[in-house]
Design an enzyme around this catalytic site. Sequence first.
Site, PDB file in Angstrom:
ATOM      1  NE  ARG A   1      -4.978 -13.339   5.023  1.00 47.45           N
ATOM      2  CZ  ARG A   1      -6.225 -11.699   4.751  1.00 47.45           C
ATOM      3  NH1 ARG A   1      -5.363 -10.835   4.603  1.00 47.45           N
ATOM      4  NH2 ARG A   1      -7.228 -11.066   6.359  1.00 47.45           N
TER       5      ARG A   1
ATOM      6  CB  THR B   1      -6.846  -6.507   9.139  1.00 50.21           C
ATOM      7  OG1 THR B   1      -7.220  -7.808   8.332  1.00 50.21           O
ATOM      8  CG2 THR B   1      -6.943  -5.764   8.955  1.00 50.21           C
TER       9      THR B   1
ATOM     10  CG  PHE C   1     -13.338   0.675   6.691  1.00 51.53           C
ATOM     11  CD1 PHE C   1     -12.858   0.014   5.865  1.00 51.53           C
ATOM     12  CD2 PHE C   1     -14.415   0.592   7.929  1.00 51.53           C
ATOM     13  CE1 PHE C   1     -12.708  -1.269   6.011  1.00 51.53           C
ATOM     14  CE2 PHE C   1     -14.455  -0.884   7.504  1.00 51.53           C
ATOM     15  CZ  PHE C   1     -13.618  -1.502   7.000  1.00 51.53           C
TER      16      PHE C   1
ATOM     17  CG  HIS D   1      -4.740  -6.474  -0.428  1.00 53.92           C
ATOM     18  ND1 HIS D   1      -6.062  -7.005   0.582  1.00 53.92           N
ATOM     19  CD2 HIS D   1      -4.650  -7.508  -1.008  1.00 53.92           C
ATOM     20  CE1 HIS D   1      -6.081  -7.339  -0.295  1.00 53.92           C
ATOM     21  NE2 HIS D   1      -6.205  -7.922  -0.943  1.00 53.92           N
TER      22      HIS D   1
ATOM     23  NE  ARG E   1      -1.814  -6.171   7.288  1.00 53.68           N
ATOM     24  CZ  ARG E   1      -2.835  -6.928   6.592  1.00 53.68           C
ATOM     25  NH1 ARG E   1      -3.069  -8.104   7.864  1.00 53.68           N
ATOM     26  NH2 ARG E   1      -2.823  -6.815   5.091  1.00 53.68           N
TER      27      ARG E   1
ATOM     28  CE  LYS F   1      -3.630  -2.027   2.354  1.00 57.12           C
ATOM     29  NZ  LYS F   1      -4.144  -2.772   3.322  1.00 57.12           N
TER      30      LYS F   1
ATOM     31  CG  ASN G   1      -3.432  -3.053   7.189  1.00 55.69           C
ATOM     32  OD1 ASN G   1      -2.908  -2.603   5.857  1.00 55.69           O
ATOM     33  ND2 ASN G   1      -4.045  -3.876   7.369  1.00 55.69           N
TER      34      ASN G   1
END
Length: 152
Positions: A88, A94, A60, A118, A105, A12, A115
């Site tokens: 993952r 998350t 959001f 993705h 993370r 991101k 975070n």
Amino acid sequence: MANSERTFIAIKPDGVQRGLVGEIIKRFEQKGFRLVGLKFIQASEDLLKEHYIDLKDRPFFSGLVKYMHSGPVVAMVWEGLNVVKTGRVMLGETNPADSKPGTIRGDFCIQVGRNIIHGSDSVESAEKEISLWFQPEELVDYKSCAQNWIYE
């Protein structure tokens, strides 16, 4: 390779701005996954709205689209055995506060709204996301010389 699958991973804007692209790619490569697609792009709002369509009714949603549109994104496709599930796990939860040290993370994030990464949450989601972000000809199929050292 038998039972191989693909996943979509996106770094991101906050991950790009913080200079974490190389570290994230390094972790996936060192794990033994194979990079088959890579783009550095400014994602359009339309693409982001489609990508996050499942969240469109969440409060959001508009802020998420705005944030993801605020800077460049590194979109990637990784391939390997159980890459969706393992990817993952590598990302962490998350919410970074719930992520263990050693995860991306857990090591690099503090707030859920920043975070940095993705990852597809299922094989079905991965297929949808990959087809949304990449054309088939943008994915490169090749045999890694390390493959025989990673898989039995």
